[in-house]
Write a protein that holds these residues in place. Structure first.
Motif, PDB file in Angstrom:
ATOM      1  N   ASP A 240      15.232 -20.104  12.313  1.00  0.00           N
ATOM      2  CA  ASP A 240      15.958 -20.977  12.814  1.00  0.00           C
ATOM      3  C   ASP A 240      17.158 -21.125  13.589  1.00  0.00           C
ATOM      4  O   ASP A 240      18.098 -21.785  13.579  1.00  0.00           O
ATOM      5  CB  ASP A 240      16.241 -22.261  11.562  1.00  0.00           C
TER       6      ASP A 240
ATOM      7  N   GLU B  49       1.687 -19.918  13.857  1.00  0.00           N
ATOM      8  CA  GLU B  49       1.892 -20.983  13.038  1.00  0.00           C
ATOM      9  C   GLU B  49       1.428 -20.973  11.457  1.00  0.00           C
ATOM     10  O   GLU B  49       2.381 -21.713  10.831  1.00  0.00           O
ATOM     11  CB  GLU B  49       0.875 -22.272  13.565  1.00  0.00           C
TER      12      GLU B  49
ATOM     13  N   GLU C 128       8.255 -21.628   5.910  1.00  0.00           N
ATOM     14  CA  GLU C 128       9.074 -22.990   5.718  1.00  0.00           C
ATOM     15  C   GLU C 128       8.820 -23.573   4.259  1.00  0.00           C
ATOM     16  O   GLU C 128       9.474 -24.155   3.847  1.00  0.00           O
ATOM     17  CB  GLU C 128       8.599 -23.929   6.814  1.00  0.00           C
TER      18      GLU C 128
ATOM     19  N   LEU D 177       9.430 -15.061  18.245  1.00  0.00           N
ATOM     20  CA  LEU D 177       8.793 -15.409  16.806  1.00  0.00           C
ATOM     21  C   LEU D 177       9.971 -15.310  15.569  1.00  0.00           C
ATOM     22  O   LEU D 177       9.761 -16.316  14.937  1.00  0.00           O
ATOM     23  CB  LEU D 177       7.850 -14.565  16.447  1.00  0.00           C
TER      24      LEU D 177
ATOM     25  N   ARG E  20       3.998 -17.822  20.611  1.00  0.00           N
ATOM     26  CA  ARG E  20       4.748 -18.781  19.503  1.00  0.00           C
ATOM     27  C   ARG E  20       3.442 -19.868  19.219  1.00  0.00           C
ATOM     28  O   ARG E  20       3.734 -20.605  18.370  1.00  0.00           O
ATOM     29  CB  ARG E  20       5.694 -19.684  20.356  1.00  0.00           C
TER      30      ARG E  20
ATOM     31  N   ARG F 191       4.630 -19.327   9.978  1.00  0.00           N
ATOM     32  CA  ARG F 191       5.703 -20.112   9.917  1.00  0.00           C
ATOM     33  C   ARG F 191       5.810 -21.250   8.920  1.00  0.00           C
ATOM     34  O   ARG F 191       6.576 -21.357   8.142  1.00  0.00           O
ATOM     35  CB  ARG F 191       5.812 -20.904  11.303  1.00  0.00           C
TER      36      ARG F 191
ATOM     37  N   ALA G 102      12.161 -18.410  15.570  1.00  0.00           N
ATOM     38  CA  ALA G 102      11.550 -19.545  15.273  1.00  0.00           C
ATOM     39  C   ALA G 102      11.655 -19.495  13.518  1.00  0.00           C
ATOM     40  O   ALA G 102      11.968 -20.347  12.868  1.00  0.00           O
ATOM     41  CB  ALA G 102      10.172 -19.708  15.670  1.00  0.00           C
ATOM     42  N   LEU G 103      11.428 -18.346  12.918  1.00  0.00           N
ATOM     43  CA  LEU G 103      11.259 -17.948  11.604  1.00  0.00           C
ATOM     44  C   LEU G 103      12.750 -18.347  10.929  1.00  0.00           C
ATOM     45  O   LEU G 103      12.710 -18.851   9.946  1.00  0.00           O
ATOM     46  CB  LEU G 103      10.812 -16.760  11.139  1.00  0.00           C
TER      47      LEU G 103
END
Length: 346
Positions: free
Chosen positions: A203, A143, A150, A197, A137, A146, A200-201
């Protein structure tokens, strides 16, 4: 949540050397400015033959050691790092929470949803945070991915394709191939890193359908291996995004590196591939092929985030809820592989 001021050292107890990552965490924490480290591995002291553990490993690493978990928690740590066998996470996490310590727990969160939920509930009730040890992560490559997702650079996210392959850990930590202690085999060991991962992508969105197949073709002649050694997981999320993960112990013992994780994100307007462990140089050393990583020290980056949260009293990510969601994906995949059917969740 209780914060630890910068005027005093953060007291960290490392509970168990069962997981091989403990051998990386211990020296990092022992040399960390403003940290006092105490370790314990009572099960390792009685493990007999096998990898170096217990007090002998602590002595080799040059870290402070006590003989029991009770002594380590009585020391009054501000935080603990749990590196036990997966099935033993619950007891250590709930004990740490009762002692008022924040927790960084090795993955996966637990081997059952009941245990995982109990861990999350115990930490919440005690007012301490529970963070998952998902170091990828914190890779710069992820990062970057991501931020692009986003920002909408890839458009609609259509598909995610991940791999997490490596050597079978039977020689170094044989409990990894014991389903009672590990929860499963390659599927249980490797899916969760990619799942984090993806969590996180997306949400925190969870899969609505999961399909998995496993086999034991690799290492079939090793009687110690009682779990799957190859696995392929497919999932579909609300909105139509699909996920595929290859999580196999497919790297030969003679390979110069342990393995690697990759992730491809396919959008309506573009594709991004990341390979967080891909930066390296090769050569020869000690009579064999050498593989020297040039990538960021992800363990250090993860511990830095954890320790900063302890000092500030702020909840770190990925937290226990992420641990529960990634565990559910793994358990759904296990169920699908066992039944041959797609597992649906509304």
């Amino acid at each position: 949540m209780t914060a630890v001021g910068h005027e005093r050292a953060v007291k960290v107890a490392l509970l168990s050397f069962a997981h091989s990552h403990a051998e990386a965490y211990a020296p990092l924490l022992a040399s960390w400015p403003g940290v006092e480290l105490l370790t314990t591995d009572p099960d390792g002291d009685t493990a007999g033959d096998g990898p170096l553990r217990g007090r002998r490993l602590a002595d080799e690493l040059g870290v402070a050691y006590v003989d029991s978990y009770e002594e380590a928690l009585a020391w009054g740590p501000d935080a603990v790092v749990v590196c036990s066998e997966n099935a033993r996470h619950r007891d250590l996490v709930t004990s740490a929470a009762a002692a008022g310590a924040h927790v960084l727990c090795e993955k996966p969160l637990a081997t059952t949803l009941e245990d995982g939920q109990a861990m999350v509930d115990a930490c919440r009730a005690a007012g301490v945070f529970l963070m998952m040890a998902y170091p990828v992560r914190f890779s710069p490559e992820f990062e970057t991915l991501r931020r692009n997702v986003e920002a909408g650079v890839l458009g609609d996210l259509l598909a995610l394709v991940g791999t997490n392959n490596g050597k079978i850990p039977v020689g170094g930590r044989p409990w990894f191939v014991d389903p009672e202690l590990a929860g499963g085999g390659a599927l249980f060991d490797h899916v969760v890193h990619v799942a984090d991962l993806v969590d996180a992508l997306l949400d925190g969105r969870e899969a609505v359908a999961v399909r998995a197949v496993t086999n034991r073709i690799l290492h079939a002649d090793d009687p110690r291996v009682r779990a799957e050694t190859g696995a392929l997981v497919s999932a579909t999320y609300a909105g139509g995004t699909t996920l595929s993960i290859d999580s196999s112990w497919s790297h030969p013992d003679a390979a110069p590196n342990w393995g690697g994780l990759t992730l491809q994100a396919v959008g309506s307007d573009g594709v991004v591939d990341i390979d967080p462990f891909g930066a390296h140089v090769t050569g020869t050393a000690g009579g064999g092929e050498a593989w020297l990583y040039l990538s960021t020290d992800l363990d250090r980056a993860m511990l830095d985030h954890f320790l900063a949260a302890v000092r500030a009293g702020t909840r770190p990510q990925p937290d226990g809820e992420v641990g529960l969601r990634t565990l559910r994906l793994v358990l759904d995949a296990q169920r699908s592989a066992a039944t041959g059917a797609v597992v649906h969740r509304g």
